[in-house]
Motif scaffolding. Structure first.
Motif: not given
Length: 399
Positions: A4-28
């Protein structure tokens, strides 16, 4: 995993499943304020969640585990709120650069690195977290960080529960810090800041240790039932130790070593397993307006140099009130002593104290005695030797 790297509004990351990614799992990053809630994030190769730039938003109610570096990293000028997450079995939370997050109500359990690490010039608020069973320290404050650490519970961490170092100046207040295998709170190097109104008990080493050139204020804490000293001041440290209550610690309740020069004032110190206040080696400083009672050994013990003892109330114990040992040169001025079973003030051969304006009463022995050796406390003598104490005392006085 997700960026998430743009100047946007109302971003919602809810009830996701993230596993085993090589870089950051969630980047803000950047000026964004997403809601990251109720996600399961585990076993990535880098951080679980990283916030940078001027990121805001809320990271709430997620479960993170198994990240080798930091599970959550907040840096740059980010002011994210990290609330109610379960963070276990990885690298804990890191706050660095000029970040100002609020880290509130999280459970950090069994992380392999320090559970929360605060460095650089970060100014976070760390409150109401349960920080337990870590393989290293509970909280580390370093660099020039100035966090507020308030209302947390720290227990059973393998390393120091809270470590303060470099030139950091935190406010550590109203925390419950208990049952550690190392030190409760350790201040080192040039650390400053305040340690106020905390409750500490059950540490195998000193409950609070101030060393290096630290000049921390330790005020209004309850420090009890430790396996070693209540407060240890060593090296060249110059803390102010004011208005604390210490009892039930197995070693000296306050122990001053080497060239430390604290101000110890207004404390209540009672029912310890050894000395009330002990000054060793080249210790200096001021000890004033304290009340010290019910210790099996000396209430105040002075080593080699020049601590100053003013206006203390020292009473009701099984041994000496003030012991001046070795080549000590203290000023013992204006104290009240009563109720000791051996002399109220004892001085060793070679000592050069100034004893002035003290009030001593209700003792079974002398008020002041000058001996070349100090008798063993009755608590440490075999029963068959205790009957010989009066005669031994008489011979020493005659000499």
């Amino acid at each position: 995993g997700i960026s998430v790297n743009a100047q946007v509004q109302n971003v919602r990351l809810v009830e996701n499943y993230l596993c085993g990614n090589a870089a950051v799992q969630i980047l803000i990053e950047g000026s964004v304020a997403p809601l990251v809630q109720a996600n399961t994030i585990h076993n990535g190769r880098a951080q679980g969640i990283r916030c940078s730039g001027e990121a805001k938003g809320m990271i709430k109610g997620n479960e993170l585990w198994g990240h080798p570096t930091k599970q959550i990293q907040v840096w740059g000028k980010a002011s994210t709120t990290v609330q109610g997450n379960t963070i276990r079995g990885g690298g804990g939370i890191g706050v660095k650069a000029e970040a100002r997050p609020t880290i509130d109500g999280n459970t950090l359990d069994g992380n392999r690195r320090s559970q929360i690490t605060i460095t650089d010039s970060a100014v976070p608020v760390i409150k109401n977290n349960n920080i337990r069973d870590g393989s290293c320290c509970g909280i580390v404050v370093a660099g020039m960080a100035r966090p507020t650490v308030n209302g947390n519970t720290l227990h059973d961490n393998y390393g120091t529960q809270i470590r303060i170092e470099d030139r950091s100046a935190p406010l550590i207040q109203r925390n419950t810090i208990r049952d550690g295998s190392d030190v409760g709170i350790e201040c080192s190097q040039d650390a400053k800041g305040s340690i106020k109104r905390n409750e500490l008990w059950g540490h195998q080493k000193a409950q609070i240790e101030v060393r290096g050139d630290a000049c921390t204020t330790v005020q209004g804490n309850t420090i009890r039932d430790g396996g070693a000293s209540g407060i240890l001041v060593t090296d060249r440290a110059r803390p102010t130790i004011d208005g604390n209550t210490l009892y039930g610690n197995k070693a000296s309740q306050i122990y001053i070593k080497y060239r430390a020069e604290p101000v110890i004032q207004g404390n209540e110190i009672h029912d310890g397993g050894h000395d009330g206040i002990a000054c060793d080696e080249y210790a200096k400083g001021v000890i004033k307006d304290n009340e010290v009672w019910e210790h099996p050994d000396d209430k105040l013990r002075c080593g080699a140099m020049r601590p100053q003892r003013w206006s203390n109330m020292i009473h009701d114990g099984g041994f000496v009130g003030i012991a001046v040992k070795d080549k000590a040169k203290p000023k013992v001025v204006g104290n009240t002593l009563y109720g000791h079973s051996v002399p109220q003030i004892w001085t060793a051969e070679g000592a050069e104290p100034v004893i002035q304006g003290n009030r001593m009463h209700d003792d079974t022995e002398e008020g002041i005695d000058f001996w070349d050796r100090l008798p063993t406390p009755q608590s440490a003598q075999p029963e068959e030797d205790q009957a010989e104490m009066p005669q031994a005392n008489k011979r020493a006085r005659q000499k």
